[in-house]
Design a protein around this motif. Structure first.
Motif, short mmCIF file in Angstrom:
data_model
loop_
_atom_site.label_atom_id
_atom_site.label_comp_id
_atom_site.label_asym_id
_atom_site.label_seq_id
_atom_site.Cartn_x
_atom_site.Cartn_y
_atom_site.Cartn_z
N ARG A 12 0.85 -1.18 -0.08
CA ARG A 12 0.06 -0.09 0.07
C ARG A 12 0.90 1.30 -0.07
N GLN A 13 1.86 1.04 0.74
CA GLN A 13 2.94 2.29 0.88
C GLN A 13 3.32 2.68 -0.45
N ARG B 96 -1.18 11.74 -9.27
CA ARG B 96 -2.15 12.80 -9.02
C ARG B 96 -1.21 13.82 -9.40
N LEU C 230 0.61 6.52 -6.56
CA LEU C 230 -0.78 7.46 -6.86
C LEU C 230 -0.43 9.08 -6.62
N SER C 231 0.49 9.28 -5.55
CA SER C 231 0.70 10.92 -5.66
C SER C 231 1.49 11.14 -6.92
N GLN D 108 -5.15 3.27 -10.36
CA GLN D 108 -4.47 3.17 -9.11
C GLN D 108 -5.12 3.14 -7.74
N GLU D 109 -6.31 4.23 -7.88
CA GLU D 109 -7.07 4.39 -6.65
C GLU D 109 -8.02 3.08 -6.39
N SER E 1 0.67 4.00 -2.76
CA SER E 1 0.20 5.40 -2.37
C SER E 1 1.02 6.28 -2.95
N HIS E 2 2.24 5.84 -3.04
CA HIS E 2 3.56 6.68 -3.55
C HIS E 2 3.35 6.79 -5.04
N ILE F 198 -5.62 0.42 -4.79
CA ILE F 198 -5.46 0.72 -3.55
C ILE F 198 -6.70 0.44 -2.56
N ASN G 209 -6.42 -2.45 0.29
CA ASN G 209 -7.32 -2.06 1.55
C ASN G 209 -8.01 -3.08 2.09
#
Ligand SMILES: [Zn+2]
Length: 243
Positions: free
Chosen positions: A44-45, A55, A51-52, A133-134, A48-49, A137, A141
């Motif tokens: 997830r880490q 974005r 994903l940012s 990507q969302e 998320s990386h 995640i 989750n």
């Protein structure tokens, strides 16, 4: 040391409870889901990386698009002004100059609008990449939540079992004379503590006893406390021992 055979026999119950207690303790400390949960945390880490990053790409494209839109607005306003000038000028020379500028403004506007289209396509793709990507995640989750729930249940069950076995052990230990219990506990730090002799084998270490050791066992009084020469646990003799 001497101890009544019945008391020595109780040590087998104690050893069995201790084995189960150790297993329950390991189960509550390290549920089988723990490794995958750890993996998912790391996954997830990194997701998320990414994903940012994605974005950030969307933000950059939106900013670029806003700049181009502002440029288009400037060109459009300039063209409107030139159109007005062209309608009102009385100078043929000025009119040529204005026509010239209008032509270059039209080219500029075309270029900007082409760039705008490309950017809009890029933005659409970048937004899709964010959505993908969302979703990834969200799936991660969900798996994490399911496994964490299962792990909590597993830990709760193992803890309840451990507590029950602790109570059972205390009840059995209460029936064992103090010195024998102390010896068992000392020996159980490095061995099964106590084990049945069966088929001439110590069930604590599963080693076959030698002839000399068997003779020693046969000759020992029933209430003598004898230990295994291999693993050091108390050898509990019964009619099933085959001595
Ligand atoms: Zn042994």
């Amino acid at each position: 040391m001497n101890a009544a055979p019945a008391d020595q026999l109780r040590l087998l119950d104690l050893a069995a409870l201790d084995t189960r207690r150790t297993q329950a303790d390991a189960a509550r400390r390290n549920p089988p889901q723990a490794a995958r949960v750890q993996e998912l945390v790391a996954l997830r880490q990194s997701l998320s990386h990414e994903l940012s990053n994605r974005r950030g790409a969307v933000d950059d494209l939106q900013a670029e698009l806003r700049r181009i839109e502002a440029d288009v607005a400037v060109v459009t306003a300039r063209r409107a002004r030139d159109d007005e000038l062209l309608r009102t000028t009385t100078s043929a020379k000025d009119a040529v100059g204005i026509e010239h500028e209008l032509a270059s403004l039209r080219r500029r506007q075309n270029e900007l609008e082409d760039a705008q289209l490309v950017l809009m396509e890029d933005l659409e793709a970048a937004e899709l990449a964010v959505a993908e990507q969302e979703a990834l995640i969200a799936t991660t989750n969900e798996e994490g939540a399911q496994l964490s729930g299962a792990a909590k249940l597993h830990v709760a069950e193992a803890s309840a079992l451990h507590d029950q076995l602790t109570r059972d052990r205390a009840a059995v230990a209460a029936g064992v004379p103090g010195p024998l219990l102390a010896l068992y506990e000392k020996l159980s730090e490095r061995s099964a503590g106590a084990a049945l002799v069966q088929g001439r084998t110590c069930l604590g270490c599963h080693m076959m006893l030698s002839g000399t050791d068997l003779n020693r066992l046969r000759q020992a009084e029933d209430d003598a406390v004898v230990t295994c020469p291999e693993c050091g646990c108390i050898l509990v003799r019964t009619s099933e021992s085959g001595l």
